[in-house]
Scaffold this active site. Sequence first.
Site, PDB file in Angstrom:
ATOM      1  N   ASP A  36     105.405  44.744  78.834  1.00 45.66           N
ATOM      2  CA  ASP A  36     104.179  43.790  78.252  1.00 45.66           C
ATOM      3  C   ASP A  36     102.552  43.521  79.220  1.00 45.66           C
ATOM      4  O   ASP A  36     102.591  42.942  80.045  1.00 45.66           O
ATOM      5  CB  ASP A  36     105.001  43.458  77.205  1.00 45.66           C
ATOM      6  N   HIS A  53      96.239  49.769  79.125  1.00 46.32           N
ATOM      7  CA  HIS A  53      97.082  50.398  78.676  1.00 46.32           C
ATOM      8  C   HIS A  53      97.138  51.730  79.932  1.00 46.32           C
ATOM      9  O   HIS A  53      99.028  51.988  80.723  1.00 46.32           O
ATOM     10  CB  HIS A  53      97.409  51.720  77.621  1.00 46.32           C
ATOM     11  N   LEU A 147     118.070  58.758  90.925  1.00 48.69           N
ATOM     12  CA  LEU A 147     117.296  57.851  89.250  1.00 48.69           C
ATOM     13  C   LEU A 147     117.479  58.518  88.331  1.00 48.69           C
ATOM     14  O   LEU A 147     116.336  59.460  87.428  1.00 48.69           O
ATOM     15  CB  LEU A 147     116.011  57.270  89.544  1.00 48.69           C
TER      16      LEU A 147
HETATM   17  C1  FPP Z   1     102.873  46.376  75.597  1.00 47.53           C
HETATM   18  O1  FPP Z   1     101.606  45.290  75.750  1.00 47.53           O
HETATM   19  C2  FPP Z   1     102.364  47.658  75.694  1.00 47.53           C
HETATM   20  C3  FPP Z   1     103.039  49.286  75.295  1.00 47.53           C
HETATM   21  C4  FPP Z   1     102.719  48.671  73.675  1.00 47.53           C
HETATM   22  C5  FPP Z   1     103.162  49.913  75.935  1.00 47.53           C
HETATM   23  C6  FPP Z   1     103.560  50.255  77.431  1.00 47.53           C
HETATM   24  C7  FPP Z   1     102.811  51.891  77.563  1.00 47.53           C
HETATM   25  C8  FPP Z   1     102.613  51.805  78.745  1.00 47.53           C
HETATM   26  C9  FPP Z   1     102.683  50.592  80.639  1.00 47.53           C
HETATM   27  C10 FPP Z   1     101.936  53.065  79.515  1.00 47.53           C
HETATM   28  C11 FPP Z   1     101.774  53.848  78.526  1.00 47.53           C
HETATM   29  C12 FPP Z   1     103.810  54.730  79.126  1.00 47.53           C
HETATM   30  C13 FPP Z   1     104.221  55.437  79.380  1.00 47.53           C
HETATM   31  C14 FPP Z   1     105.408  56.018  79.137  1.00 47.53           C
HETATM   32  C15 FPP Z   1     103.255  56.523  80.519  1.00 47.53           C
HETATM   33  P1  FPP Z   1     100.485  45.258  74.616  1.00 47.53           P
HETATM   34  O2  FPP Z   1      99.347  46.229  74.431  1.00 47.53           O
HETATM   35  O3  FPP Z   1     101.168  44.290  73.540  1.00 47.53           O
HETATM   36  O4  FPP Z   1     100.531  44.437  75.302  1.00 47.53           O
HETATM   37  P2  FPP Z   1      99.782  42.553  74.700  1.00 47.53           P
HETATM   38  O5  FPP Z   1     100.509  41.906  74.167  1.00 47.53           O
HETATM   39  O6  FPP Z   1      98.798  41.874  76.213  1.00 47.53           O
HETATM   40  O7  FPP Z   1      98.363  43.070  73.829  1.00 47.53           O
END
Ligand code: FPP
Length: 259
Positions: A36, A53, A147
């Site tokens: 997150d 991201h 893993l």
């Molecule tokens: C939450 O941050 C994160 C996500 C919804 C996506 C997680 C994805 C990645 C780390 C990259 C893509 C994944 C792969 C497997 C390649 P948020 O956007 O909700 O952050 P915020 O709460 O600060 O808005």
Amino acid sequence: MKESNFAVPDIKEKENELKKKLDHSGLPCHIAIIMDGNGRWAMQKGMPRAEGHRAGVESLREIVRLCVELHIKVLTVYAFSSENWKRPQEEVNVLMDLLVEYLYNEMRELHENNVRINPIGRIDRLPESAGMALQASVNKTSGNKGLVLNIALNYGGRLELVDAARKIAKKVKEGKLDPESINEETLADHLYTVGLPDPDLLIRPAGDFRVSNFLLWQLAYTEFWLTSVMWPDFKKVTLLQAIIDFQHRERRFGGLIHS
Ligand code: FPP
């Protein structure tokens, strides 16, 4: 420029220092992470959320490498929840594109490192390009014994329980399962994580104190480690710190401490 010249050795030094503090006989078997804070990290830097991201993928890459190095058995990462479809289409597209890019870029290295890629969630509802990249990476790595990298995609903990209930009900209806014999093991055997141990450690960066519909069944006795560090800033040293803290916890699983 000057700053980064100093920063890199500093981080390496810190990493080595923390590695020395690790108890290799008491490592968590299964680590789960809610990745997150990508959006907030980007906004704080005046950048579009997509950049957060993208930076989040770098953290993922680094954390997977450390898990391989430490011989962690299972890593489960929450990449896209069943609720994330509510985000603007543009952001959904970015996430799906990053997933495809990650899989095609990393597949070879993951395979060479004996990692088995295991998507969990309702993955049949993902866009075709993501489905194809997942299929290719699952096929390539299916025989690996190192893993297990569970990537939770279109995943919801409640949906997982609904899917398990459906599979069990079907077996009962077909006369293959006696309802009286259903127990916790039966339920666990019908989850997406069948055959894998429950997480020992759940990590949630970015400061929130929620489970967010993640691994609802599996987290029953998991230790939680929360940090305000945003996922794109979550690096090897952060994971090492989390594991070291975990190693100082007393896990009782509902029992008593032995004195
Ligand atoms: C939450 O941050 C994160 C996500 C919804 C996506 C997680 C994805 C990645 C780390 C990259 C893509 C994944 C792969 C497997 C390649 P948020 O956007 O909700 O952050 P915020 O709460 O600060 O808005």
